[in-house]
Write a protein that holds these residues in place. Sequence first.
Motif, short mmCIF file in Angstrom:
data_model
loop_
_atom_site.label_atom_id
_atom_site.label_comp_id
_atom_site.label_asym_id
_atom_site.label_seq_id
_atom_site.Cartn_x
_atom_site.Cartn_y
_atom_site.Cartn_z
N VAL A 53 0.97 -1.29 0.14
CA VAL A 53 0.07 0.12 -0.19
C VAL A 53 0.96 1.29 -0.12
CG1 VAL A 53 -1.63 1.36 1.33
CG2 VAL A 53 -1.78 -1.26 1.10
N LYS A 54 0.51 2.14 -0.94
CA LYS A 54 1.43 3.38 -0.94
C LYS A 54 0.49 4.49 -0.64
CE LYS A 54 4.41 3.27 -4.41
NZ LYS A 54 5.06 2.89 -5.82
N VAL A 55 1.12 5.41 0.26
CA VAL A 55 0.23 6.88 0.47
C VAL A 55 1.04 7.80 0.25
CG1 VAL A 55 -1.02 8.13 2.10
CG2 VAL A 55 -1.00 5.55 2.13
N GLY A 56 0.78 8.74 -0.76
CA GLY A 56 1.54 9.81 -1.02
C GLY A 56 0.70 11.05 -1.75
N ALA A 57 1.46 11.97 -2.34
CA ALA A 57 0.94 13.17 -2.47
C ALA A 57 1.41 13.55 -4.23
CB ALA A 57 1.24 14.45 -1.91
N SER A 58 0.86 14.21 -4.91
CA SER A 58 1.18 14.20 -6.50
C SER A 58 0.96 15.44 -7.04
CB SER A 58 0.78 13.16 -7.57
OG SER A 58 0.72 11.87 -7.09
N ALA A 59 1.92 15.95 -7.73
CA ALA A 59 1.94 17.18 -8.42
C ALA A 59 1.60 16.87 -9.86
CB ALA A 59 3.22 18.16 -8.51
N ILE A 60 0.29 17.29 -10.37
CA ILE A 60 0.15 16.72 -11.71
C ILE A 60 0.20 18.05 -12.77
CG2 ILE A 60 -1.99 16.11 -13.35
CD1 ILE A 60 -3.04 15.10 -10.72
N ALA A 61 1.12 18.02 -13.77
CA ALA A 61 1.40 19.01 -14.58
C ALA A 61 1.20 18.71 -15.99
CB ALA A 61 3.00 19.23 -14.23
N PRO A 62 0.23 19.43 -16.65
CA PRO A 62 -0.18 19.13 -18.01
C PRO A 62 1.29 19.65 -18.83
CG PRO A 62 -2.03 20.30 -16.78
CD PRO A 62 -0.78 20.26 -15.79
N GLN A 98 -0.83 9.98 -21.40
CA GLN A 98 -1.29 10.32 -22.92
C GLN A 98 -2.90 10.39 -22.74
OE1 GLN A 98 -1.85 7.65 -25.94
NE2 GLN A 98 -0.81 9.04 -27.68
N LEU A 99 -3.38 11.85 -22.71
CA LEU A 99 -4.61 12.22 -22.25
C LEU A 99 -5.11 13.35 -23.32
CD1 LEU A 99 -5.04 11.35 -18.56
CD2 LEU A 99 -6.07 10.01 -20.46
N SER A 100 -5.97 13.15 -23.88
CA SER A 100 -6.57 14.38 -24.66
C SER A 100 -7.78 14.32 -24.87
CB SER A 100 -5.97 14.52 -26.35
OG SER A 100 -4.39 14.53 -26.28
N PRO A 101 -8.64 14.75 -23.69
CA PRO A 101 -10.22 14.49 -23.81
C PRO A 101 -10.97 15.57 -24.56
CG PRO A 101 -9.52 15.40 -21.88
CD PRO A 101 -8.24 14.95 -22.41
N ASP A 102 -12.13 15.11 -25.06
CA ASP A 102 -12.92 15.71 -26.03
C ASP A 102 -13.78 16.69 -25.25
OD1 ASP A 102 -13.71 16.46 -28.66
OD2 ASP A 102 -15.79 15.64 -27.87
N VAL A 103 -13.81 18.03 -25.69
CA VAL A 103 -14.36 19.00 -24.86
C VAL A 103 -15.50 19.45 -25.89
CG1 VAL A 103 -14.40 21.12 -23.75
CG2 VAL A 103 -12.37 19.66 -23.52
N GLU A 104 -16.64 19.51 -25.45
CA GLU A 104 -17.93 20.24 -26.17
C GLU A 104 -18.47 21.39 -25.58
OE1 GLU A 104 -20.82 17.21 -27.06
OE2 GLU A 104 -19.35 16.00 -28.56
N VAL A 105 -18.18 22.45 -26.38
CA VAL A 105 -18.88 23.70 -25.91
C VAL A 105 -20.15 23.96 -26.60
CG1 VAL A 105 -18.55 26.25 -25.51
CG2 VAL A 105 -16.52 24.62 -25.43
N GLU A 106 -21.51 24.00 -25.73
CA GLU A 106 -22.54 23.91 -26.37
C GLU A 106 -22.81 25.03 -27.54
OE1 GLU A 106 -27.27 23.38 -24.96
OE2 GLU A 106 -25.74 24.88 -23.88
N ASN A 107 -23.17 25.07 -28.51
CA ASN A 107 -23.41 25.83 -29.71
C ASN A 107 -22.23 26.60 -30.01
OD1 ASN A 107 -26.10 24.85 -29.77
ND2 ASN A 107 -26.77 26.11 -28.19
N VAL A 108 -21.08 26.22 -29.69
CA VAL A 108 -19.88 26.96 -29.86
C VAL A 108 -18.74 26.49 -30.61
CG1 VAL A 108 -17.69 28.35 -29.08
CG2 VAL A 108 -20.26 28.52 -28.23
N LEU A 115 -8.69 18.58 -25.67
CA LEU A 115 -7.75 19.36 -24.70
C LEU A 115 -6.79 18.47 -24.40
CD1 LEU A 115 -7.48 21.70 -22.93
CD2 LEU A 115 -8.72 20.31 -21.02
N ASP A 116 -5.49 18.80 -25.18
CA ASP A 116 -4.36 18.07 -25.05
C ASP A 116 -3.53 18.48 -23.48
OD1 ASP A 116 -4.39 17.26 -27.70
OD2 ASP A 116 -3.40 19.30 -28.39
N ILE A 117 -3.88 17.49 -22.55
CA ILE A 117 -3.21 17.57 -21.33
C ILE A 117 -2.07 17.15 -21.20
CG2 ILE A 117 -3.80 17.04 -18.96
CD1 ILE A 117 -6.74 17.26 -19.38
N ASP A 118 -1.98 15.68 -21.60
CA ASP A 118 -0.97 14.74 -21.55
C ASP A 118 -0.07 15.32 -20.25
OD1 ASP A 118 -1.57 13.75 -24.14
OD2 ASP A 118 -0.24 15.09 -25.18
N PRO A 119 -0.59 14.93 -19.02
CA PRO A 119 0.03 15.40 -17.83
C PRO A 119 1.36 14.56 -17.60
CG PRO A 119 -1.77 13.79 -17.28
CD PRO A 119 -1.74 14.20 -18.77
#
Length: 207
Positions: A31-40, A177-187, A192-196
């Motif tokens: 079991v590991k307990v820690g903290a992380s900095a997530i940097a895109p 490797q993460l680039s979730p799709d973002v939908e802005v209504e009617n725009v 969104l290229d995060i790749d943290p």
Amino acid sequence: MHSKSFYNVKKTIVIALLGFCSSAMAEGWQVKVGASAIAPSNDTFVNGVGVIKADSELAFTPSIEYFFANSAFSTELLLAAPVNHSVTINGVDALKLKHLPPTLTAKYHFKNSTGFTPYIGLGGTAFIAWDEQTKGGLTGTTVKVKEEFGFAGQVGFNYQPADAKNWGIFMDVRYAQLSPDVEVENVTSFDLDIDPVIYSLGYSYKF
């Protein structure tokens, strides 16, 4: 934009990898307990909108690790607490959301005669978002961030002093490797290229 077929292939590969990693019997648990900095590591440019960027965040990131019998291999499941994430457009806050980044990696440990054990890992990760709240110029606009699946890599070490029995400390760096799709209504809609890059530090306890 990712095509639907590419997305389905990537999702299938990740799910298959996760299933493979979790199918074998384990000898020991850690079991590991820690903290992380997530940097895109990437920004996104959208024509007519500008530069869209996910901010860096801190997170509580416990994990459970399984060691296979008589080998240097293990699998680790990252069980992060919900992360509050901010997204800016041209430096101005535009969106806040919560997300979970469950990640499973198959790891190889470079065993030696010291208490210092380096390791590397490869696996799959997910980006599960909810509670999207718009701000600034997007206030009142519906924004949906879809789930995303991707590959993940890991390198780090565990250090267990000779007199510490089962306790130790660990430090590692992950790339997702993460680039979730973002939908802005009617725009518009965009990836969104995060790749943290995730930097983690904490304590470990092996049963």
